[in-house]
Write a protein that holds these residues in place. Structure first.
Motif, PDB file in Angstrom:
ATOM      1  N   ALA A 140       0.834  -1.204   0.000  1.00 55.38           N
ATOM      2  CA  ALA A 140       0.000   0.000   0.000  1.00 55.38           C
ATOM      3  C   ALA A 140       0.870   1.256   0.000  1.00 55.38           C
ATOM      4  O   ALA A 140       0.600   2.209  -0.743  1.00 55.38           O
ATOM      5  CB  ALA A 140      -0.923  -0.011   1.214  1.00 55.38           C
ATOM      6  N   LEU A 145      -1.534   3.585  -2.072  1.00 57.48           N
ATOM      7  CA  LEU A 145      -2.939   3.154  -2.054  1.00 57.48           C
ATOM      8  C   LEU A 145      -3.432   3.016  -0.624  1.00 57.48           C
ATOM      9  O   LEU A 145      -2.641   2.766   0.288  1.00 57.48           O
ATOM     10  CB  LEU A 145      -3.069   1.775  -2.708  1.00 57.48           C
ATOM     11  CG  LEU A 145      -2.822   1.652  -4.191  1.00 57.48           C
ATOM     12  CD1 LEU A 145      -2.834   0.190  -4.602  1.00 57.48           C
ATOM     13  CD2 LEU A 145      -3.894   2.410  -4.954  1.00 57.48           C
ATOM     14  N   ASP A 148      -7.062  -0.787   2.602  1.00 55.11           N
ATOM     15  CA  ASP A 148      -8.242  -1.610   2.308  1.00 55.11           C
ATOM     16  C   ASP A 148      -8.340  -1.984   0.826  1.00 55.11           C
ATOM     17  O   ASP A 148      -8.881  -3.030   0.477  1.00 55.11           O
ATOM     18  CB  ASP A 148      -9.528  -0.945   2.800  1.00 55.11           C
ATOM     19  CG  ASP A 148      -9.856   0.347   2.072  1.00 55.11           C
ATOM     20  OD1 ASP A 148      -8.923   1.077   1.688  1.00 55.11           O
ATOM     21  OD2 ASP A 148     -11.060   0.634   1.907  1.00 55.11           O
ATOM     22  N   GLN A 149      -7.780  -1.186  -0.062  1.00 55.47           N
ATOM     23  CA  GLN A 149      -7.799  -1.525  -1.486  1.00 55.47           C
ATOM     24  C   GLN A 149      -6.892  -2.730  -1.759  1.00 55.47           C
ATOM     25  O   GLN A 149      -7.238  -3.613  -2.539  1.00 55.47           O
ATOM     26  CB  GLN A 149      -7.372  -0.334  -2.333  1.00 55.47           C
ATOM     27  CG  GLN A 149      -7.571  -0.548  -3.809  1.00 55.47           C
ATOM     28  CD  GLN A 149      -7.316   0.711  -4.618  1.00 55.47           C
ATOM     29  OE1 GLN A 149      -7.223   1.817  -4.076  1.00 55.47           O
ATOM     30  NE2 GLN A 149      -7.206   0.561  -5.919  1.00 55.47           N
ATOM     31  N   VAL A 150      -5.735  -2.788  -1.109  1.00 52.74           N
ATOM     32  CA  VAL A 150      -4.831  -3.928  -1.265  1.00 52.74           C
ATOM     33  C   VAL A 150      -5.454  -5.164  -0.610  1.00 52.74           C
ATOM     34  O   VAL A 150      -5.391  -6.271  -1.157  1.00 52.74           O
ATOM     35  CB  VAL A 150      -3.440  -3.623  -0.677  1.00 52.74           C
ATOM     36  CG1 VAL A 150      -2.515  -4.831  -0.809  1.00 52.74           C
ATOM     37  CG2 VAL A 150      -2.826  -2.403  -1.358  1.00 52.74           C
ATOM     38  N   GLU A 151      -6.084  -4.982   0.542  1.00 53.72           N
ATOM     39  CA  GLU A 151      -6.742  -6.106   1.214  1.00 53.72           C
ATOM     40  C   GLU A 151      -7.894  -6.658   0.373  1.00 53.72           C
ATOM     41  O   GLU A 151      -8.160  -7.856   0.384  1.00 53.72           O
ATOM     42  CB  GLU A 151      -7.243  -5.686   2.596  1.00 53.72           C
ATOM     43  CG  GLU A 151      -6.115  -5.500   3.579  1.00 53.72           C
ATOM     44  CD  GLU A 151      -6.581  -5.050   4.953  1.00 53.72           C
ATOM     45  OE1 GLU A 151      -7.696  -4.468   5.062  1.00 53.72           O
ATOM     46  OE2 GLU A 151      -5.828  -5.273   5.911  1.00 53.72           O
ATOM     47  N   ARG A 152      -8.557  -5.810  -0.373  1.00 51.53           N
ATOM     48  CA  ARG A 152      -9.643  -6.248  -1.253  1.00 51.53           C
ATOM     49  C   ARG A 152      -9.114  -7.197  -2.335  1.00 51.53           C
ATOM     50  O   ARG A 152      -9.774  -8.175  -2.696  1.00 51.53           O
ATOM     51  CB  ARG A 152     -10.339  -5.031  -1.867  1.00 51.53           C
ATOM     52  CG  ARG A 152     -11.756  -5.273  -2.244  1.00 51.53           C
ATOM     53  CD  ARG A 152     -12.562  -4.027  -2.640  1.00 51.53           C
ATOM     54  NE  ARG A 152     -11.841  -2.831  -3.008  1.00 51.53           N
ATOM     55  CZ  ARG A 152     -11.750  -1.734  -2.227  1.00 51.53           C
ATOM     56  NH1 ARG A 152     -12.336  -1.710  -1.051  1.00 51.53           N
ATOM     57  NH2 ARG A 152     -11.087  -0.673  -2.638  1.00 51.53           N
ATOM     58  N   VAL A 153      -7.910  -6.935  -2.831  1.00 52.96           N
ATOM     59  CA  VAL A 153      -7.298  -7.825  -3.826  1.00 52.96           C
ATOM     60  C   VAL A 153      -7.082  -9.207  -3.208  1.00 52.96           C
ATOM     61  O   VAL A 153      -7.333 -10.231  -3.854  1.00 52.96           O
ATOM     62  CB  VAL A 153      -5.962  -7.237  -4.353  1.00 52.96           C
ATOM     63  CG1 VAL A 153      -5.211  -8.246  -5.192  1.00 52.96           C
ATOM     64  CG2 VAL A 153      -6.230  -5.974  -5.151  1.00 52.96           C
ATOM     65  N   LEU A 180      -3.350  -6.266  -9.071  1.00 51.77           N
ATOM     66  CA  LEU A 180      -2.908  -4.924  -8.641  1.00 51.77           C
ATOM     67  C   LEU A 180      -2.536  -4.088  -9.868  1.00 51.77           C
ATOM     68  O   LEU A 180      -2.887  -2.908  -9.941  1.00 51.77           O
ATOM     69  CB  LEU A 180      -1.692  -5.035  -7.703  1.00 51.77           C
ATOM     70  CG  LEU A 180      -1.970  -5.510  -6.285  1.00 51.77           C
ATOM     71  CD1 LEU A 180      -0.663  -5.786  -5.564  1.00 51.77           C
ATOM     72  CD2 LEU A 180      -2.800  -4.483  -5.520  1.00 51.77           C
ATOM     73  N   ASN A 183      -5.583  -2.971 -12.055  1.00 50.92           N
ATOM     74  CA  ASN A 183      -6.344  -1.892 -11.450  1.00 50.92           C
ATOM     75  C   ASN A 183      -5.609  -0.573 -11.556  1.00 50.92           C
ATOM     76  O   ASN A 183      -6.035   0.427 -11.003  1.00 50.92           O
ATOM     77  CB  ASN A 183      -6.643  -2.189  -9.975  1.00 50.92           C
ATOM     78  CG  ASN A 183      -7.659  -3.307  -9.820  1.00 50.92           C
ATOM     79  OD1 ASN A 183      -8.510  -3.480 -10.666  1.00 50.92           O
ATOM     80  ND2 ASN A 183      -7.555  -4.045  -8.746  1.00 50.92           N
ATOM     81  N   ALA A 185      -3.138   0.209 -10.072  1.00 52.89           N
ATOM     82  CA  ALA A 185      -2.848   0.578  -8.689  1.00 52.89           C
ATOM     83  C   ALA A 185      -1.366   0.860  -8.558  1.00 52.89           C
ATOM     84  O   ALA A 185      -0.557  -0.023  -8.492  1.00 52.89           O
ATOM     85  CB  ALA A 185      -3.263  -0.546  -7.751  1.00 52.89           C
TER      86      ALA A 185
END
Length: 186
Positions: A140, A145, A148-153, A180, A183, A185
């Motif tokens: 992250a 990022l 929570d966006q990385v955890e969503r992956v 990742l 996205n 990201a």
């Protein structure tokens, strides 16, 4: 001379059946039952470029990516193998110490053992969900990022290979890293 010719005919027939016939049968069954796996479970981009395989680990060392387990064969898919080193080996201890330092592990935040120790074949493409979550802060931060966006992956890619019989969920490192990147990201 007649015995020699008979022996040669039997040898040729046996090789044709056992080598050619058996190999062709196994290949045909693999193609019919699980064609993706039979072809190496290759992951391709939209343009058809092969990125990697779901079955073989790849080296990722940049901070914006999930890192796989260490490999005793340097992620060489041509041959799997462990290190055959004793737990008392200084080489093994040095490699583990370097790995722990690379993750920045501390006594308060210990590194999951699988991230410090190579798998038996040295090519395991999966890590546990716990090992993936251990890396979230680094990724992250490197990608700028939210955590929570990385955890969503991780959540989107985690699976239980044995269903309800395996409590630990796994994730494929290559697939998460591609997710990742797709996205955009970071």
């Amino acid at each position: 001379m007649e015995t020699l010719l008979s022996s040669l005919r039997i040898t040729v027939a046996t090789m044709a059946i056992c080598v050619g016939g058996y190999s062709a049968a196994v290949w045909a069954i693999g193609q019919a039952v699980t064609p993706d796996t039979a072809e190496g479970s290759l992951i391709t981009r939209a343009d058809g470029t092969v990125v990697g395989s779901r079955q073989v680990a790849q080296a990722f060392t940049q901070p914006q990516y999930f890192w796989p387990r260490p490999s005793a064969v340097d992620y060489n898919g041509a041959g799997a193998g462990g290190s055959n080193k004793s737990p008392t080996s200084t080489d093994l201890t040095d490699r583990a110490t370097e790995t722990v330092a690379a993750y920045g592990a501390t006594a308060a935040n210990p590194l999951p053992a699988e991230l410090a120790a190579a798998s038996g074949a040295g090519l395991d493409p999966h890590i546990t969900e716990r090992a993936a979550r251990y890396q979230v802060q680094r990724i992250a931060q490197a990608r700028n990022l939210p955590v929570d966006q990385v955890e969503r992956v991780i959540d989107q890619n985690a699976f239980s290979p044995g269903g309800m019989f395996t409590p630990d969920r796994l994730v494929n490192v290559l697939e998460m890293n591609l997710a990742l990147d797709e996205n955009k990201a970071g």
